[in-house]
Design an enzyme around this catalytic site. Structure first.
Site, PDB file in Angstrom:
ATOM      1  N   GLU A 446       0.762  -1.213   0.050  1.00  0.00           N
ATOM      2  CA  GLU A 446      -0.025  -0.193  -0.129  1.00  0.00           C
ATOM      3  C   GLU A 446       0.862   1.252  -0.017  1.00  0.00           C
ATOM      4  OE1 GLU A 446      -3.079  -0.299   3.008  1.00  0.00           O
ATOM      5  OE2 GLU A 446      -4.081  -1.577   1.710  1.00  0.00           O
TER       6      GLU A 446
HETATM    7  C1  BMA Z   1      -4.632  -3.285   4.933  1.00  0.00           C
HETATM    8  C2  BMA Z   1      -3.489  -3.671   5.161  1.00  0.00           C
HETATM    9  C3  BMA Z   1      -3.200  -3.527   6.618  1.00  0.00           C
HETATM   10  C4  BMA Z   1      -4.347  -3.355   7.516  1.00  0.00           C
HETATM   11  C5  BMA Z   1      -5.713  -3.795   7.087  1.00  0.00           C
HETATM   12  C6  BMA Z   1      -6.868  -3.503   7.797  1.00  0.00           C
HETATM   13  O1  BMA Z   1      -4.803  -2.299   4.248  1.00  0.00           O
HETATM   14  O2  BMA Z   1      -2.499  -3.562   4.593  1.00  0.00           O
HETATM   15  O3  BMA Z   1      -2.465  -2.431   6.838  1.00  0.00           O
HETATM   16  O4  BMA Z   1      -4.132  -3.848   8.910  1.00  0.00           O
HETATM   17  O5  BMA Z   1      -5.880  -3.105   5.764  1.00  0.00           O
HETATM   18  O6  BMA Z   1      -7.104  -2.233   7.935  1.00  0.00           O
END
Ligand code: BMA
Length: 858
Positions: A446
């Site tokens: 991300e």
């Molecule tokens: C995503 C993951 C984590 C996170 C999850 C829940 O985007 O990459 O960073 O724990 O969402 O929010």
């Protein structure tokens, strides 16, 4: 004696907190050292075992242990070169993992300064027969992060739930700074083995290239390149043997001292291919390398397990558009077969990594495999797991999507940082590349998405890492090639990470973002959904653990203790929306916990079935993978996990298992409304009488490579009256894809009709798949007493109902493995669940929607 000696330094370790007033080297002789109780070691684990800190996984104790990450810690170990073995010309220490900011002293001299927990270090030392003392000085990673932040500037990194942004500067597992499912626990210690090696000559790096060389996947080849370290002048020979799993020799070659590689081409059938689970066997071979000394005795040996497979990431133009447009596929082709990936995201399974035994890893991965999942994504905010993790994936046929360890932040790219990352990546790619399970290396989690979201693309130094450093390392070090993807998610032009027509997407607009109803998942997919999810409370036994004997008045869903064990951003509001949309409000904790589990199971289940529907034939492989966020937990918590910290599966685990089965049914009920509303298409919203009708679209997936003829049997049961009906349709299930079966009107008083769908194999009459569809939302339903009958006979539980029952969930205090669970039952059919390890039938408890407090069977 020329034999190379490899000794793991496991004993004689002790530790203490550093006294900042004393010089480091003088510390060795001070008092106050305590022997380690486990090795490899992490300081919190030692403190816990000595009763010096409370268990941070219980109550609020996390906050009482924060000081541990602020101070400095010392470890020491004495070792000796045993007499008679000391004639080697070379000696070295290999550190497989130091967490994280660590100076290493040998006999009071500094030999290594390390600040990246993901690297492996080999340090030559002077061979000596005397007693040696190794001293490890661990400094605070949290403080280092802060001081680097001062030097290089404050950046953005995730939301406030994802730990202090200074974390981006230190190459330590990012979740240690806390995450939206994890506590802040700044561990330190020698968390992976340290090995002492003495040799005159030894085997260094071995690069095995096991490849599938032609398009028919018949011809295979194995090249092995061997590095020899030490005295070059020593006349040595290298013997390379290939053996199958039983030990039978397949090839053997001896190399003279000059040659360093073998290259074998196999005739069709001589070796078998390795296949992901569901497509064939996981055939593995052992490559044994032996170094022979001048007298032809073995002076060193090494074994590497390999499998023959090819892996491709296919991004080709789609032939026709789907609801999102055309664009390109994002699909995995193994040994020439295109496969749908259904799986999970993995986070570290504990904050204390040293407590993770190979047995615990195996238990996790076996659960995954038994849940019909074939891909695991190792998310970028954790660690590169130890070898045994990938060994188990090789054995179980689970494909690995491996993120490089960067998550949700603006990472720097100054010279020293890039150099550290370069070594980290090199170490890990070399360590992992021979595993047939490795299907993809991915740049980060991300980071592109966050930078786009924050709108400042100019501030993206780490682009150098994701678009230059990492791909060049993967390309140079992987032969046969392993695909590389810049980040997850990563998409098209201008790197649009949310573009559903290209690359992978993370779908966080249901839980998160726009907070849309989960009934929208089918319109919010993409070419490969590598993250999406819905949280739920874990089992009451897990909640009991963190409640830690709290008084009765604390046992409600909104108590501070429940908040301490839920870290998801805005979870109060988000749960309120998803729960309120669909389920009745309750104040009882156990009832609420169960309803959140049903909500998770319904929403995630709907996503899996809708997105697998997008796995069409060639040219129409619109959606090629779905990975739920997240498989596991690192402590007892309310999170997106489908199985909780104590390895207790939530209902959603079984729902996913059914949706990913070799054959699976999907059904979408669209309610025809008497006027437009803003409610989901599936909702009967103005009471039951206002809807005009309901359309049923039914499809089925077949992951075998053969066409199947089947019968679709539909059973309609009215919840309000005694009306019932059945229907049958002959259907064809095309190979390795999803087929649209029928589109019909729902008969009867459709607003209160439950639909049971079964797919029966025309040849054997066997049930291939089942699915039950209910009128939505659940909160409106007057659920009848199903008159559930449960009979237990020797490891088998038989279930029978007179009226439909939603999510019949079996639990026990001891750990039982259920062949199926969280089942929707329809009247007329006896269902048998295998209950492996069920010893005492009196401990069996049952719950279902409408009767959520688990009860003993009468
Ligand atoms: C995503 C993951 C984590 C996170 C999850 C829940 O985007 O990459 O960073 O724990 O969402 O929010």
């Amino acid at each position: 004696m020329l034999n190379a000696i490899h000794t793991e330094l496991k004993s004689n370790w002790s530790w203490k907190q550093r006294d900042l007033k004393l010089p480091i080297v003088g510390e060795v002789a001070t008092t106050g050292w305590r022997s380690t109780q486990a090795y490899p070691s992490e300081i919190h684990v030692e403190l816990l075992k000595n009763g010096l800190i409370p268990d941070p996984y219980r109550g609020f104790a996390e906050h009482e242990v924060q000081w541990v990450g602020e101070v400095e810690w010392l470890y020491k170990c004495t070792f000796d070169f045993k007499s008679g073995e000391g004639r080697h010309t070379q000696a070295e220490l290999e550190f497989l993992g130091l967490d994280t900011v660590c100076d290493v002293y040998l006999n009071n001299e500094i030999i290594l300064e390390s600040s990246n927990m993901f690297q492996t270090h080999v340090v030559p030392i002077l061979p000596t027969a005397s007693i040696n003392t190794l001293l490890l000085h661990f400094k605070s990673a949290k403080r280092l992060a802060k001081s680097l932040e001062e030097q290089h500037g404050k950046v953005r990194a995730g939301s406030t739930n994802l730990g202090d942004p200074s974390r981006v500067y230190v190459r330590k597992a990012q979740y240690d700074w806390r995450w939206d499912w994890g506590p802040e626990l700044m561990t330190c210690g020698p968390f992976r083995p340290i090995i002492l090696r003495r040799y005159t000559a030894r085997i260094g790096n071995v690069w095995t290239h096991a490849s599938v060389t032609d398009t028919n996947n018949a011809a295979t080849r194995l090249k092995v390149d061997v590095d020899i370290l030490g005295v070059a002048a020593l006349p040595t020979f290298i013997k390379v043997t290939l053996r199958d799993a039983k030990g039978t020799k397949i090839e053997l070659e001896e190399l003279s001292s000059k040659s360093r590689s073998v290259d074998w081409r196999f005739t069709p059938g001589q070796v078998q291919l390795w296949w992901p689970v569901g497509y064939g066997d996981q055939v593995l071979y052992r490559v044994v390398i032996e170094l022979l000394g001048p007298n032809r005795d073995v002076i060193d040996s090494k074994t590497i397990r390999v499998g023959f497979r090819s892996v491709k990431l296919i991004q080709e133009e789609l032939a026709e558009p789907d609801q999102y447009g055309t664009g390109t596929t994002f699909l995995f082709e193994i040994n020439g077969i295109r496969m749908f990936m259904g799986g999970s995201n993995w986070i570290p399974a504990d904050n204390f990594l040293t407590t993770l035994t190979p047995e615990r890893y195996r238990a996790w991965l076996t659960l995954m495999r038994d849940g019909n999942q074939n891909m695991i994504r190792l998310w970028g905010g954790g660690v590169y797991e130890p070898d045994c993790f990938y060994d188990i994936c090789d054995e179980l046929g689970i494909l690995v999507w491996q993120d490089f360890q960067f998550a949700c932040g603006v990472y720097p790219a100054y010279e020293a940082f890039v150099a550290s990352v370069r070594k980290e990546a090199t170490d890990n790619v070399k360590r992992l590349r021979h595993h047939p399970s490795i299907a993809l290396f991915c740049g980060n989690n991300e980071d592109y998405q966050m930078i786009l979201q924050w709108g400042d693309v100019k501030l993206f130094p780490a682009i150098k890492i994701y678009e230059d450093v990492l791909p060049s390392i993967v390309e140079a070090l992987c032969d046969p090639p392993i695909p590389y993807h810049r980040g997850s998610p990563y998409g098209g032009q201008g790197w649009d990470t949310a573009d559903p027509t290209v690359g992978d997407v993370h779908q966080w607009n249901i839980w998160g973002g726009k907070e849309l109803p989960y009934q929208e998942y089918d319109r919010m997919g993409g070419r490969f959904v590598s993250e999406f999810g819905m949280p739920s409370l874990p089992s009451m036994r897990t909640i009991e653990y963190w409640m830690d004997g709290a008084p009765a008045q604390e046992w409600y869903a909104q108590s501070t203790l429940m908040a301490q064990h839920c870290r998801a951003g805005s979870y109060e509001r988000r749960f309120a929306i998803a729960m309120n949309d669909n389920f009745r409000v309750t104040e009882d904790l156990e009832t609420y916990a169960f309803r959140t589990q049903v909500m998770q199971s319904e929403s995630v289940g709907f996503a899996y079935q809708s997105w697998r529907r997008g796995w069409g034939g060639r040219g129409k492989q619109y959606t090629s993978g779905v990975l739920v966020w997240q498989l596991n937990d690192c402590w007892p918590v309310t999170s997106w996990a489908i199985v909780d910290y104590f390895l207790r599966p939530k209902p959603v685990y079984y729902t996913i298992k059914r949706h990913l089965d070799t054959f699976a049914i999907g059904l979408l009920r669209t309610v025809t409304k008497n006027r437009p509303t803003d409610r989901p298409r599936q909702f009967y919203d103005f009471g039951t009488s206002r809807a005009v009708g309901a359309k049923l679209d039914i499809w089925a997936s077949n992951s075998t490579l053969k066409r199947r003829l089947a019968t679709l049997k539909l059973q309609f049961v009215d919840l309000k009256s005694n009306w019932a009906a059945t229907e049958e349709h002959k259907v064809v299930l095309l190979p390795n894809q999803t087929s649209e079966l029928i589109s019909v009107a729902c008969p009867g008083a459709h607003a209160t009709v439950v639909i049971g769908a079964r797919l029966l194999d025309d040849r054997s009459g066997k049930v291939l798949a089942r699915y039950v569809d209910w009128p939505q939302p659940y909160k409106y339903l007057a659920l009848p007493d199903p008159r559930l009958k449960v009979t237990v006979t020797e490891n088998k539980v038989e279930l029978h109902v007179e009226k439909p029952a939603k999510c019949v969930f079996l639990t026990t205090k001891s750990n039982v493995t259920w062949s199926d669970n969280a089942i929707d039952l329809m009247p007329g059919e006896k269902r048998t669940v295998e209950a492996n390890r069920l010893v005492d039938k009196n401990e069996l408890r049952v719950a279902f929607l409408g009767r959520e407090k688990a009860f003993a069977i009468p």
